[in-house]
Motif scaffolding. Structure first.
Motif, PDB file in Angstrom:
ATOM      1  N   VAL A  65       0.247   9.182   1.430  1.00  0.00           N
ATOM      2  CA  VAL A  65      -0.146   7.547   1.642  1.00  0.00           C
ATOM      3  C   VAL A  65       1.427   6.906   1.851  1.00  0.00           C
ATOM      4  O   VAL A  65       0.955   5.969   2.408  1.00  0.00           O
ATOM      5  CB  VAL A  65      -0.444   7.080   0.240  1.00  0.00           C
ATOM      6  N   ALA A 102      -3.739   1.142  -4.329  1.00  0.00           N
ATOM      7  CA  ALA A 102      -3.081   2.246  -3.700  1.00  0.00           C
ATOM      8  C   ALA A 102      -3.170   2.823  -5.118  1.00  0.00           C
ATOM      9  O   ALA A 102      -3.134   4.364  -4.882  1.00  0.00           O
ATOM     10  CB  ALA A 102      -2.071   2.313  -2.948  1.00  0.00           C
ATOM     11  N   VAL A 124      -4.465   6.448  -5.746  1.00  0.00           N
ATOM     12  CA  VAL A 124      -3.659   7.910  -5.813  1.00  0.00           C
ATOM     13  C   VAL A 124      -2.753   8.186  -7.223  1.00  0.00           C
ATOM     14  O   VAL A 124      -3.076   9.269  -7.592  1.00  0.00           O
ATOM     15  CB  VAL A 124      -2.606   7.387  -4.866  1.00  0.00           C
ATOM     16  N   GLY A 162      -2.301  -4.428  -1.532  1.00  0.00           N
ATOM     17  CA  GLY A 162      -2.314  -3.542  -1.227  1.00  0.00           C
ATOM     18  C   GLY A 162      -1.635  -2.329  -1.873  1.00  0.00           C
ATOM     19  O   GLY A 162      -1.953  -1.215  -2.225  1.00  0.00           O
ATOM     20  N   TRP A 163      -0.885  -3.098  -3.046  1.00  0.00           N
ATOM     21  CA  TRP A 163      -0.147  -2.112  -4.695  1.00  0.00           C
ATOM     22  C   TRP A 163      -1.264  -1.948  -5.139  1.00  0.00           C
ATOM     23  O   TRP A 163      -1.045  -0.502  -5.824  1.00  0.00           O
ATOM     24  CB  TRP A 163       0.957  -3.411  -4.474  1.00  0.00           C
ATOM     25  N   LEU A 182       1.397  -1.195  -0.045  1.00  0.00           N
ATOM     26  CA  LEU A 182      -0.444  -0.080   0.182  1.00  0.00           C
ATOM     27  C   LEU A 182       0.807   1.072   0.175  1.00  0.00           C
ATOM     28  O   LEU A 182       0.057   2.311  -0.191  1.00  0.00           O
ATOM     29  CB  LEU A 182      -0.668  -0.009   1.348  1.00  0.00           C
ATOM     30  N   GLY A 183       1.935   1.617   0.716  1.00  0.00           N
ATOM     31  CA  GLY A 183       3.118   2.103   0.692  1.00  0.00           C
ATOM     32  C   GLY A 183       3.624   2.610  -1.252  1.00  0.00           C
ATOM     33  O   GLY A 183       4.304   3.506  -0.960  1.00  0.00           O
ATOM     34  N   ALA A 192       0.716   4.475   5.271  1.00  0.00           N
ATOM     35  CA  ALA A 192       0.962   3.026   5.641  1.00  0.00           C
ATOM     36  C   ALA A 192       2.137   2.215   5.578  1.00  0.00           C
ATOM     37  O   ALA A 192       1.750   1.759   6.856  1.00  0.00           O
ATOM     38  CB  ALA A 192       1.036   2.721   3.819  1.00  0.00           C
ATOM     39  N   PRO A 236       2.431   3.943  -4.544  1.00  0.00           N
ATOM     40  CA  PRO A 236       2.097   5.547  -4.948  1.00  0.00           C
ATOM     41  C   PRO A 236       3.612   6.139  -5.043  1.00  0.00           C
ATOM     42  O   PRO A 236       3.211   6.725  -5.325  1.00  0.00           O
ATOM     43  CB  PRO A 236       1.525   6.362  -3.287  1.00  0.00           C
TER      44      PRO A 236
END
Length: 546
Positions: free
Chosen positions: A297, A271, A275, A267-268, A22-23, A301, A26
């Protein structure tokens, strides 16, 4: 009677992969286009990626050895690496643009008091609309021009003003700005416009000499932060997979690596799409893309990820630990199967190193189209990442069954063949949206290569040296393959552009596929006692082992 541990103990591992994906989505795929927007030349982008890989080649085995030697401190070392890549990438947003003051504007006197300056090269087709809308006011600029007869000497420095309404596209995609000046001489040569607005300076003054950019302090600050963040991020991605295998081995459940890794893809993908849309919205009133929401973001995350990792329970192995994990691996390099596998990792690493230029290619193709094609560019790039993950998730989930059915050696060869097809398709694209038809290929490339690589490294490693062996496998993939590929890709991009770069890489992937296939057949025909095919069949069984 052995007690089966509850499956709920794996939730920190799943959450870690989810927040890490997730982090990362972006920022990590956009680092090349962010660096290009800040003024880093193509050769600098390739060089920076190569520095990251070469440095990782030496540092990752060292860190892996430390984690094997001090098992009680694995989580602490892991958290420090996570904090390092968070800080490195977060600070990139504060680096000022790299400005070289090259004189690239082409002057033309309209009359005695009006100077038309044409921007060298193509610009974003939406630029004209944004100049008309958001720069509908008088803007002061300091103009510096050389003499047409003597271009090596400075000719004039004078004030000029312009209104965004006067900007036009008179010839193709060459932006032209009309300045009001005290006088205009026909002897003016190339010019540089030093305007108070930094985004306007970046749009008007194109950079051609990459060597001049490397003399600026901002260039080296950006390089350091990217390298620092890249090295620590690589360490996180290396050791999270090795830790995953250790946790799963002790957990005694039917879950395997793919069941955990698919949460990173989830998660990837989430986001990237969201984003990407936010970046497009935030950039609607800006001449350049605004990535501030992406950095926010990423930070949130990854801070959550650092907290979640504290709940991971890494089992302490009771096996005999060698005095030096590196010394224990010496015998592994005498195994021909291991050497060929590392060679394969290098080839795949070279292929993966070209992918950062994919988004640069999309921006180049978008700039050749209409404003509508560029307005949703970040949404498109986010959609590409989401499609990548959509392809990855089912392959990760069924990776064990796929390897058992088709055989690891066939799947590994298919990865290189798919890279060949994917890169050649990129080189032939006409518009940026053509890319969505090929992005599902990423699922096969990623979701079967990484499980095979990490499983092989864990399986063949001596007792107590699993993390060190995994680090060496990643070092071959990124440290050697990534360094070579990053340098070559950056140089090819600066010399021939993005389409030709991908065309040449498609030829390389095809040659790599044929060489690896021939090596397999030669080893099988020689019927070695522990043949390559047998070795990889055992790995595929291990990958789906309950």
């Amino acid at each position: 009677m052995e007690v089966i541990k509850p499956r709920g103990q794996l939730w920190p591992l799943k959450l870690h992969y989810f927040f890490h994906g997730l982090g990362g989505a972006p920022i990590l795929p956009f680092l090349s286009v962010i660096a290009k927007q800040l003024g880093m030349p193509g050769s600098g982008i390739g060089m920076t990626m190569s520095i990251i890989q070469v440095t990782s080649l030496f540092l990752r085995p060292v860190i892996g050895g430390l984690m094997d030697s001090f098992p009680r401190h694995k989580i602490s070392i892991f958290r420090l690496l996570m904090l390092g890549h968070l800080l490195g990438f977060f600070l990139i947003q504060f680096v000022p643009p790299i400005e070289t003051e090259e004189m690239t504007l082409e002057p033309e006197c309209v009359d005695m008091n009006q100077l038309g300056l044409t921007v060298d090269g193509e610009v974003d087709p939406c630029t004209i609309n944004k100049l008309h809308t958001f720069y509908d006011k008088t803007i002061q600029c300091q103009l510096s021009c050389r003499s047409r007869e003597s271009p090596t000497s400075s000719f004039a420095n004078f004030q000029g003003t312009f209104n965004g309404k006067t900007s036009t596209f008179p010839a193709g995609k060459s932006l032209r700005i009309q300045f009001e000046t005290a006088s205009c001489s026909p002897d003016l040569g190339k010019c540089f416009a030093n305007c108070s607005d930094p985004q306007l300076r970046k749009v008007l003054n194109k950079q051609h000499d990459g060597h001049k950019a490397k003399t600026k302090l901002n260039y080296w600050i950006l390089t350091f932060l990217w390298v620092f963040g890249g090295i620590t991020a690589g360490g996180v991605m290396t050791f999270q997979d090795a830790i995953c295998h250790q946790v799963l081995t002790a957990h005694n459940s039917k879950e395997h690596y793919g069941h955990q890794r698919l949460f990173a893809s989830l998660g990837w993908g989430m986001a990237a799409f969201i984003v990407g849309y936010w970046v497009d919205q935030d950039s609607a009133q800006s001449l350049l893309f605004d990535y501030s929401v992406a950095f926010k973001v990423m930070s949130i995350a990854w801070l959550m990820d650092i907290l979640v990792v504290g709940y991971l329970e890494i089992p302490n192995s009771n096996v005999h630990r060698p005095h030096s994990p590196w010394q224990a691996l010496t015998g592994s390099f005498m195994n021909i199967e291991t050497l060929i596998f590392l060679f394969y990792c290098i080839i795949v690493g070279i292929c993966f190193s070209a992918l950062p230029f994919h988004f640069i290619l999309l921006e180049e193709l978008g700039s050749k189209g209409s404003c509508a094609s560029i307005q949703a560019l970040k949404l498109l790039q986010g959609l590409c990442l989401s499609l990548n993950c959509t392809g990855e998730i089912p392959v990760f989930f069924y990776s064990g069954s796929l390897v058992r059915r088709f055989g690891a050696k066939n799947i590994m060869n298919s990865v290189l063949l798919l890279f060949c097809l994917r890169f050649f398709y990129y080189s032939q694209m006409i518009g940026p949206w053509d890319t969505i038809y090929i992005e599902f290929f990423n699922g096969w490339c990623v979701a079967l290569f990484f499980p095979a690589m990490t499983t092989f490294a864990t399986k063949v490693a001596p007792d107590g040296a699993a993390l060190t062996m995994t680090a060496l496998a990643f070092a071959a993939y990124e440290g050697v393959g990534g360094a070579i590929g990053g340098t070559v890709a950056g140089t090819l991009y600066e010399m021939h552009g993005a389409p030709k770069t991908f065309e040449y890489f498609s030829y390389f992937a095809l040659v790599g596929f044929l060489v690896h296939l021939i090596l397999q057949q030669v080893l099988i025909s020689r019927r070695t006692p522990h043949g390559y095919a047998k070795s990889f069949n055992s790995q595929s069984q291990y990958m789906i082992m309950d």
